[in-house]
Design a protein around this motif. Structure first.
Motif, PDB file in Angstrom:
ATOM      1  N   THR A  50       0.832  -1.198   0.000  1.00 24.90           N
ATOM      2  CA  THR A  50       0.000   0.000   0.000  1.00 24.90           C
ATOM      3  C   THR A  50       0.870   1.251   0.000  1.00 24.90           C
ATOM      4  O   THR A  50       0.604   2.210  -0.734  1.00 24.90           O
ATOM      5  CB  THR A  50      -0.951  -0.003   1.213  1.00 24.90           C
ATOM      6  OG1 THR A  50      -1.813  -1.144   1.117  1.00 24.90           O
ATOM      7  CG2 THR A  50      -1.795   1.251   1.282  1.00 24.90           C
ATOM      8  N   ALA A  51       1.924   1.237   0.811  1.00 22.03           N
ATOM      9  CA  ALA A  51       2.840   2.387   0.855  1.00 22.03           C
ATOM     10  C   ALA A  51       3.518   2.571  -0.499  1.00 22.03           C
ATOM     11  O   ALA A  51       3.659   3.706  -0.973  1.00 22.03           O
ATOM     12  CB  ALA A  51       3.874   2.198   1.959  1.00 22.03           C
ATOM     13  N   TRP A  52       3.923   1.475  -1.144  1.00 17.43           N
ATOM     14  CA  TRP A  52       4.538   1.586  -2.462  1.00 17.43           C
ATOM     15  C   TRP A  52       3.536   2.085  -3.497  1.00 17.43           C
ATOM     16  O   TRP A  52       3.883   2.892  -4.373  1.00 17.43           O
ATOM     17  CB  TRP A  52       5.135   0.243  -2.901  1.00 17.43           C
ATOM     18  CG  TRP A  52       6.432  -0.064  -2.225  1.00 17.43           C
ATOM     19  CD1 TRP A  52       6.702  -1.136  -1.421  1.00 17.43           C
ATOM     20  CD2 TRP A  52       7.642   0.695  -2.292  1.00 17.43           C
ATOM     21  NE1 TRP A  52       8.001  -1.068  -0.975  1.00 17.43           N
ATOM     22  CE2 TRP A  52       8.608   0.039  -1.499  1.00 17.43           C
ATOM     23  CE3 TRP A  52       8.010   1.880  -2.931  1.00 17.43           C
ATOM     24  CZ2 TRP A  52       9.907   0.513  -1.344  1.00 17.43           C
ATOM     25  CZ3 TRP A  52       9.316   2.354  -2.775  1.00 17.43           C
ATOM     26  CH2 TRP A  52      10.232   1.673  -1.990  1.00 17.43           C
ATOM     27  N   THR A  53       2.297   1.635  -3.401  1.00 23.63           N
ATOM     28  CA  THR A  53       1.263   2.107  -4.332  1.00 23.63           C
ATOM     29  C   THR A  53       1.049   3.607  -4.169  1.00 23.63           C
ATOM     30  O   THR A  53       0.992   4.354  -5.147  1.00 23.63           O
ATOM     31  CB  THR A  53      -0.059   1.341  -4.101  1.00 23.63           C
ATOM     32  OG1 THR A  53       0.186  -0.052  -4.293  1.00 23.63           O
ATOM     33  CG2 THR A  53      -1.144   1.804  -5.042  1.00 23.63           C
ATOM     34  N   ALA A  54       0.953   4.056  -2.919  1.00 23.42           N
ATOM     35  CA  ALA A  54       0.808   5.494  -2.658  1.00 23.42           C
ATOM     36  C   ALA A  54       2.019   6.255  -3.188  1.00 23.42           C
ATOM     37  O   ALA A  54       1.878   7.340  -3.774  1.00 23.42           O
ATOM     38  CB  ALA A  54       0.620   5.742  -1.162  1.00 23.42           C
ATOM     39  N   SER A  55       3.202   5.689  -3.010  1.00 23.92           N
ATOM     40  CA  SER A  55       4.427   6.327  -3.505  1.00 23.92           C
ATOM     41  C   SER A  55       4.413   6.453  -5.018  1.00 23.92           C
ATOM     42  O   SER A  55       4.800   7.488  -5.573  1.00 23.92           O
ATOM     43  CB  SER A  55       5.662   5.517  -3.079  1.00 23.92           C
ATOM     44  OG  SER A  55       5.746   5.444  -1.683  1.00 23.92           O
ATOM     45  N   ALA A  56       3.966   5.401  -5.690  1.00 24.45           N
ATOM     46  CA  ALA A  56       3.905   5.429  -7.156  1.00 24.45           C
ATOM     47  C   ALA A  56       2.932   6.492  -7.644  1.00 24.45           C
ATOM     48  O   ALA A  56       3.220   7.223  -8.602  1.00 24.45           O
ATOM     49  CB  ALA A  56       3.513   4.052  -7.690  1.00 24.45           C
ATOM     50  N   LEU A  57       1.795   6.603  -6.974  1.00 19.20           N
ATOM     51  CA  LEU A  57       0.811   7.617  -7.361  1.00 19.20           C
ATOM     52  C   LEU A  57       1.330   9.018  -7.115  1.00 19.20           C
ATOM     53  O   LEU A  57       1.156   9.919  -7.934  1.00 19.20           O
ATOM     54  CB  LEU A  57      -0.499   7.412  -6.593  1.00 19.20           C
ATOM     55  CG  LEU A  57      -1.539   6.536  -7.245  1.00 19.20           C
ATOM     56  CD1 LEU A  57      -2.453   7.325  -8.132  1.00 19.20           C
ATOM     57  CD2 LEU A  57      -1.018   5.330  -7.948  1.00 19.20           C
ATOM     58  N   ARG A  58       2.000   9.189  -5.988  1.00 18.05           N
ATOM     59  CA  ARG A  58       2.550  10.501  -5.653  1.00 18.05           C
ATOM     60  C   ARG A  58       3.627  10.898  -6.673  1.00 18.05           C
ATOM     61  O   ARG A  58       3.648  12.026  -7.166  1.00 18.05           O
ATOM     62  CB  ARG A  58       3.126  10.434  -4.235  1.00 18.05           C
ATOM     63  CG  ARG A  58       3.566  11.712  -3.665  1.00 18.05           C
ATOM     64  CD  ARG A  58       2.439  12.476  -3.030  1.00 18.05           C
ATOM     65  NE  ARG A  58       3.054  13.623  -2.380  1.00 18.05           N
ATOM     66  CZ  ARG A  58       2.493  14.390  -1.510  1.00 18.05           C
ATOM     67  NH1 ARG A  58       1.260  14.170  -1.165  1.00 18.05           N
ATOM     68  NH2 ARG A  58       3.117  15.386  -0.997  1.00 18.05           N
ATOM     69  N   ALA A  59       4.512   9.956  -6.988  1.00 19.84           N
ATOM     70  CA  ALA A  59       5.559  10.219  -7.974  1.00 19.84           C
ATOM     71  C   ALA A  59       4.951  10.406  -9.361  1.00 19.84           C
ATOM     72  O   ALA A  59       5.361  11.296 -10.118  1.00 19.84           O
ATOM     73  CB  ALA A  59       6.573   9.076  -7.987  1.00 19.84           C
ATOM     74  N   GLY A  60       3.970   9.582  -9.685  1.00 20.96           N
ATOM     75  CA  GLY A  60       3.308   9.705 -10.985  1.00 20.96           C
ATOM     76  C   GLY A  60       2.609  11.035 -11.135  1.00 20.96           C
ATOM     77  O   GLY A  60       2.617  11.642 -12.216  1.00 20.96           O
ATOM     78  N   GLY A  61       2.017  11.511 -10.051  1.00 21.23           N
ATOM     79  CA  GLY A  61       1.368  12.820 -10.084  1.00 21.23           C
ATOM     80  C   GLY A  61       2.360  13.931 -10.351  1.00 21.23           C
ATOM     81  O   GLY A  61       2.096  14.856 -11.124  1.00 21.23           O
ATOM     82  N   ALA A  62       3.523  13.844  -9.724  1.00 24.87           N
ATOM     83  CA  ALA A  62       4.561  14.855  -9.960  1.00 24.87           C
ATOM     84  C   ALA A  62       5.039  14.798 -11.404  1.00 24.87           C
ATOM     85  O   ALA A  62       5.221  15.832 -12.056  1.00 24.87           O
ATOM     86  CB  ALA A  62       5.733  14.652  -9.002  1.00 24.87           C
ATOM     87  N   TYR A  63       5.210  13.592 -11.931  1.00 25.31           N
ATOM     88  CA  TYR A  63       5.630  13.418 -13.321  1.00 25.31           C
ATOM     89  C   TYR A  63       4.580  14.010 -14.271  1.00 25.31           C
ATOM     90  O   TYR A  63       4.898  14.818 -15.142  1.00 25.31           O
ATOM     91  CB  TYR A  63       5.841  11.927 -13.616  1.00 25.31           C
ATOM     92  CG  TYR A  63       5.979  11.614 -15.078  1.00 25.31           C
ATOM     93  CD1 TYR A  63       7.165  11.872 -15.745  1.00 25.31           C
ATOM     94  CD2 TYR A  63       4.915  11.071 -15.785  1.00 25.31           C
ATOM     95  CE1 TYR A  63       7.300  11.590 -17.090  1.00 25.31           C
ATOM     96  CE2 TYR A  63       5.044  10.792 -17.129  1.00 25.31           C
ATOM     97  CZ  TYR A  63       6.228  11.049 -17.786  1.00 25.31           C
ATOM     98  OH  TYR A  63       6.349  10.777 -19.110  1.00 25.31           O
ATOM     99  N   ALA A  64       3.331  13.618 -14.065  1.00 24.71           N
ATOM    100  CA  ALA A  64       2.260  14.084 -14.953  1.00 24.71           C
ATOM    101  C   ALA A  64       2.072  15.596 -14.863  1.00 24.71           C
ATOM    102  O   ALA A  64       1.936  16.278 -15.880  1.00 24.71           O
ATOM    103  CB  ALA A  64       0.955  13.367 -14.618  1.00 24.71           C
ATOM    104  N   HIS A  65       2.087  16.125 -13.654  1.00 28.54           N
ATOM    105  CA  HIS A  65       1.911  17.565 -13.497  1.00 28.54           C
ATOM    106  C   HIS A  65       3.147  18.347 -13.924  1.00 28.54           C
ATOM    107  O   HIS A  65       3.055  19.530 -14.237  1.00 28.54           O
ATOM    108  CB  HIS A  65       1.497  17.906 -12.064  1.00 28.54           C
ATOM    109  CG  HIS A  65       0.068  17.580 -11.809  1.00 28.54           C
ATOM    110  ND1 HIS A  65      -0.329  16.336 -11.386  1.00 28.54           N
ATOM    111  CD2 HIS A  65      -1.052  18.313 -11.967  1.00 28.54           C
ATOM    112  CE1 HIS A  65      -1.648  16.319 -11.271  1.00 28.54           C
ATOM    113  NE2 HIS A  65      -2.114  17.505 -11.618  1.00 28.54           N
TER     114      HIS A  65
END
Length: 115
Positions: A87-102
């Motif tokens: 779950t922590a890794w999933t949240a990390s991926a989303l957080r990093a993905g959000g930074a990448y996308a934005h």
């Protein structure tokens, strides 16, 4: 200082007094809403998964209170250490993905991408 510098599981509840005294109707409605969301029965998504979702949101918003409450509630609902880690890794991926996308907005708004 960060939010976790202020976090005190034992004494912070005393500050609920302001909510109880000034907005008891809203506090009651929120409590009923929260209880419905995290009801142990009667939902399609099992409680363990709802708690893991809440844990992930707490990690991405970096809310020490949410991390504390929902990681413990997830374990109580049957989550394993591996599930907490994933779950922590999933949240990390989303957080990093959000930074990448934005980050693309930086190119768009500055015109850098037009070369």
């Amino acid at each position: 200082m960060t939010m976790t510098d202020f976090f005190d599981r034992e004494t912070d509840r005393k500050y609920d007094r302001a909510y109880k005294e000034t907005t008891p109707d809203i506090l009651k409605a929120f409590g009923e809403f929260n209880n419905a969301v995290f009801a142990s029965e009667g939902r399609e998504i099992p409680l363990k998964y709802r708690e893991l979702i809440a844990y992930a949101v707490g990690l991405t918003t970096q809310c020490a209170y949410c991390i504390d409450a929902h990681s413990n509630a997830a374990v109580k609902a049957g989550a394993t250490e591996t599930e907490l880690a994933e779950t922590a890794w999933t949240a990390s991926a989303l957080r990093a993905g959000g930074a990448y996308a934005h980050g693309r907005l930086g190119f768009k708004l500055t015109g850098v991408h037009e070369h």
